[in-house]
Motif scaffolding. Sequence first.
Motif, PDB file in Angstrom:
ATOM      1  N   ALA A 117       0.823  -1.222   0.000  1.00 30.92           N
ATOM      2  CA  ALA A 117       0.000   0.000   0.000  1.00 30.92           C
ATOM      3  C   ALA A 117       0.856   1.269   0.000  1.00 30.92           C
ATOM      4  CB  ALA A 117      -0.909   0.002   1.217  1.00 30.92           C
ATOM      5  N   LYS A 118       2.062   1.192   0.567  1.00 34.61           N
ATOM      6  CA  LYS A 118       2.880   2.401   0.671  1.00 34.61           C
ATOM      7  C   LYS A 118       3.856   2.548  -0.480  1.00 34.61           C
ATOM      8  CE  LYS A 118       2.963   2.864   5.686  1.00 34.61           C
ATOM      9  NZ  LYS A 118       3.899   2.768   6.833  1.00 34.61           N
ATOM     10  N   LEU A 119       3.909   1.562  -1.362  1.00 36.43           N
ATOM     11  CA  LEU A 119       4.880   1.641  -2.467  1.00 36.43           C
ATOM     12  C   LEU A 119       4.510   2.725  -3.465  1.00 36.43           C
ATOM     13  CD1 LEU A 119       5.859  -1.996  -3.446  1.00 36.43           C
ATOM     14  CD2 LEU A 119       7.363  -0.200  -2.588  1.00 36.43           C
ATOM     15  N   ALA A 120       3.197   2.910  -3.659  1.00 36.54           N
ATOM     16  CA  ALA A 120       2.750   3.930  -4.613  1.00 36.54           C
ATOM     17  C   ALA A 120       2.727   5.274  -3.897  1.00 36.54           C
ATOM     18  CB  ALA A 120       1.365   3.583  -5.122  1.00 36.54           C
ATOM     19  N   PRO A 121       3.502   6.279  -4.360  1.00 30.75           N
ATOM     20  CA  PRO A 121       3.565   7.569  -3.660  1.00 30.75           C
ATOM     21  C   PRO A 121       2.194   8.185  -3.388  1.00 30.75           C
ATOM     22  CG  PRO A 121       5.310   7.441  -5.286  1.00 30.75           C
ATOM     23  CD  PRO A 121       4.468   6.207  -5.480  1.00 30.75           C
ATOM     24  N   ALA A 122       1.310   8.155  -4.368  1.00 32.01           N
ATOM     25  CA  ALA A 122       0.001   8.809  -4.171  1.00 32.01           C
ATOM     26  C   ALA A 122      -0.771   8.132  -3.048  1.00 32.01           C
ATOM     27  CB  ALA A 122      -0.793   8.776  -5.470  1.00 32.01           C
ATOM     28  N   GLU A 123      -0.662   6.806  -2.973  1.00 30.60           N
ATOM     29  CA  GLU A 123      -1.403   6.086  -1.920  1.00 30.60           C
ATOM     30  C   GLU A 123      -0.816   6.339  -0.541  1.00 30.60           C
ATOM     31  OE1 GLU A 123      -2.497   1.967  -2.454  1.00 30.60           O
ATOM     32  OE2 GLU A 123      -2.480   2.290  -4.606  1.00 30.60           O
ATOM     33  N   PHE A 124       0.513   6.408  -0.482  1.00 30.38           N
ATOM     34  CA  PHE A 124       1.159   6.678   0.819  1.00 30.38           C
ATOM     35  C   PHE A 124       0.693   8.054   1.316  1.00 30.38           C
ATOM     36  CE2 PHE A 124       5.486   5.790   3.095  1.00 30.38           C
ATOM     37  CZ  PHE A 124       4.896   6.040   4.321  1.00 30.38           C
ATOM     38  N   ALA A 125       0.727   9.041   0.420  1.00 29.78           N
ATOM     39  CA  ALA A 125       0.290  10.390   0.821  1.00 29.78           C
ATOM     40  C   ALA A 125      -1.189  10.376   1.222  1.00 29.78           C
ATOM     41  CB  ALA A 125       0.546  11.376  -0.308  1.00 29.78           C
ATOM     42  N   ALA A 126      -2.005   9.635   0.483  1.00 26.37           N
ATOM     43  CA  ALA A 126      -3.454   9.621   0.759  1.00 26.37           C
ATOM     44  C   ALA A 126      -3.754   9.048   2.146  1.00 26.37           C
ATOM     45  CB  ALA A 126      -4.189   8.828  -0.316  1.00 26.37           C
ATOM     46  N   SER A 127      -2.844   8.227   2.670  1.00 26.36           N
ATOM     47  CA  SER A 127      -3.094   7.658   3.999  1.00 26.36           C
ATOM     48  C   SER A 127      -3.067   8.758   5.080  1.00 26.36           C
ATOM     49  CB  SER A 127      -2.102   6.535   4.319  1.00 26.36           C
ATOM     50  OG  SER A 127      -0.800   7.052   4.482  1.00 26.36           O
ATOM     51  N   PHE A 128      -2.604   9.966   4.712  1.00 29.49           N
ATOM     52  CA  PHE A 128      -2.594  11.094   5.666  1.00 29.49           C
ATOM     53  C   PHE A 128      -3.606  12.174   5.262  1.00 29.49           C
ATOM     54  CE2 PHE A 128       1.618   9.143   6.030  1.00 29.49           C
ATOM     55  CZ  PHE A 128       1.617   8.846   7.381  1.00 29.49           C
ATOM     56  N   ASP A 129      -4.620  11.783   4.484  1.00 25.44           N
ATOM     57  CA  ASP A 129      -5.597  12.757   3.983  1.00 25.44           C
ATOM     58  C   ASP A 129      -6.218  13.612   5.084  1.00 25.44           C
ATOM     59  OD1 ASP A 129      -5.458  12.652   1.284  1.00 25.44           O
ATOM     60  OD2 ASP A 129      -7.077  11.195   1.028  1.00 25.44           O
ATOM     61  N   ASP A 130      -6.490  13.014   6.241  1.00 28.02           N
ATOM     62  CA  ASP A 130      -7.145  13.774   7.322  1.00 28.02           C
ATOM     63  C   ASP A 130      -6.308  14.987   7.723  1.00 28.02           C
ATOM     64  OD1 ASP A 130      -9.170  12.010   7.302  1.00 28.02           O
ATOM     65  OD2 ASP A 130      -8.666  11.027   9.205  1.00 28.02           O
ATOM     66  N   VAL A 131      -4.992  14.800   7.796  1.00 29.93           N
ATOM     67  CA  VAL A 131      -4.109  15.915   8.168  1.00 29.93           C
ATOM     68  C   VAL A 131      -3.922  16.845   6.972  1.00 29.93           C
ATOM     69  CG1 VAL A 131      -1.810  16.538   8.975  1.00 29.93           C
ATOM     70  CG2 VAL A 131      -2.872  14.430   9.778  1.00 29.93           C
ATOM     71  N   LEU A 132      -3.732  16.263   5.804  1.00 32.26           N
ATOM     72  CA  LEU A 132      -3.411  17.073   4.615  1.00 32.26           C
ATOM     73  C   LEU A 132      -4.575  17.978   4.232  1.00 32.26           C
ATOM     74  CD1 LEU A 132      -1.519  14.355   2.519  1.00 32.26           C
ATOM     75  CD2 LEU A 132      -0.543  16.147   3.971  1.00 32.26           C
ATOM     76  N   SER A 133      -5.799  17.530   4.531  1.00 29.62           N
ATOM     77  CA  SER A 133      -6.965  18.338   4.139  1.00 29.62           C
ATOM     78  C   SER A 133      -7.025  19.644   4.941  1.00 29.62           C
ATOM     79  CB  SER A 133      -8.252  17.534   4.348  1.00 29.62           C
ATOM     80  OG  SER A 133      -8.396  17.268   5.722  1.00 29.62           O
ATOM     81  N   LEU A 134      -6.282  19.735   6.041  1.00 33.78           N
ATOM     82  CA  LEU A 134      -6.296  20.955   6.863  1.00 33.78           C
ATOM     83  C   LEU A 134      -5.306  22.002   6.351  1.00 33.78           C
ATOM     84  CD1 LEU A 134      -6.135  19.145  10.344  1.00 33.78           C
ATOM     85  CD2 LEU A 134      -8.182  20.074   9.225  1.00 33.78           C
ATOM     86  N   LEU A 135      -4.517  21.633   5.345  1.00 37.23           N
ATOM     87  CA  LEU A 135      -3.403  22.505   4.943  1.00 37.23           C
ATOM     88  C   LEU A 135      -3.779  23.514   3.865  1.00 37.23           C
ATOM     89  CD1 LEU A 135      -0.496  19.905   4.735  1.00 37.23           C
ATOM     90  CD2 LEU A 135      -1.064  21.507   6.565  1.00 37.23           C
ATOM     91  N   PRO A 136      -3.077  24.654   3.840  1.00 43.40           N
ATOM     92  CA  PRO A 136      -3.297  25.607   2.741  1.00 43.40           C
ATOM     93  C   PRO A 136      -2.724  25.018   1.447  1.00 43.40           C
ATOM     94  CG  PRO A 136      -1.448  26.300   4.128  1.00 43.40           C
ATOM     95  CD  PRO A 136      -2.042  25.096   4.790  1.00 43.40           C
ATOM     96  N   PRO A 137      -3.191  25.540   0.290  1.00 43.61           N
ATOM     97  CA  PRO A 137      -2.604  25.086  -0.970  1.00 43.61           C
ATOM     98  C   PRO A 137      -1.098  25.385  -0.957  1.00 43.61           C
ATOM     99  CG  PRO A 137      -4.388  26.659  -1.365  1.00 43.61           C
ATOM    100  CD  PRO A 137      -4.186  26.600   0.108  1.00 43.61           C
TER     101      PRO A 137
END
Length: 251
Positions: free
Chosen positions: A18-38
Amino acid sequence: MTSYSDLGEVYEYLISEAKLAPAEFAASFDDVLSLLPPHAQVLDSSCGTGQLAVGLAGRGMRVVATDASETMVRRTKELSEEFRAPLQALRANWQELPDHFDDDTFDVVFCVGNSLHHAAGARGRAAALQSMSRLLRRGGRLVVTSRTWELVRARGSRLEISDRLVRRNGRDALVIYRWHIAPNWQDEHHIEIAIAQMDADGSVLTRSELLSSWPYRHDELEAELRQVGLQTEVSTFNLEAENYMVVARKA
Ligand SMILES: C[S@@+](CC[C@H](N)C(=O)[O-])C[C@H]1O[C@@H](n2cnc3c(N)ncnc32)[C@H](O)[C@@H]1O
């Protein structure tokens, strides 16, 4: 003792599918990332082979990837080129980070994938967390993912051999962990990891490293975060799960 130079060359065998694909690894932190500015500024402070950093860069964030291991930094740069996801990668251990970046620079700092136990004991961990905290903007967040060391220590010293071969880039490998659990929490522990790659002609190529480890209890980690000005917002700690995540905010 912890260099990740040899292991770094074949580190993909230690990363889950699941973590080999960069996009999927990043998506596993969506809850935190959604709080960030562009175009948020993010630091992955133990980037390994770069899957998370590249995944974050692919989402348009300004990413810095650092690691104590030269091999890991080289592999992160290679992955960034492969995915055409630009980022800045450099070799620095946690304590060296303030030499490279100003205080209050980043919106998020990541220290994930079971990295923090490599900091040398409570003092090393405090120094590492202090560096990460300094670099965070006020309101910025530190994300730590960790093994549940309470479980690891309870199992004691042991040899752990994967019950399936791991296939990466068309080659199979057997992954072996030897856990040396010291008598006391605060003592230096050791983990020897061997990756035995097998070829169709029966030949076996083994790479191994002996890594130093200083495990910590979840309670200790929370107290240490508070001491460096970070307030836990989220903790998924659960004594029945193998791993947990802590998100802590700079006051
Ligand atoms: C288990 S790997 C995790 C890598 C990556 N974060 C992942 O999730 O795949 C631990 C990483 O921590 C790095 N590391 C160990 N000690 C460090 C230190 N003092 N400062 C920065 N990185 C360190 C290692 O080189 C290695 O890349």
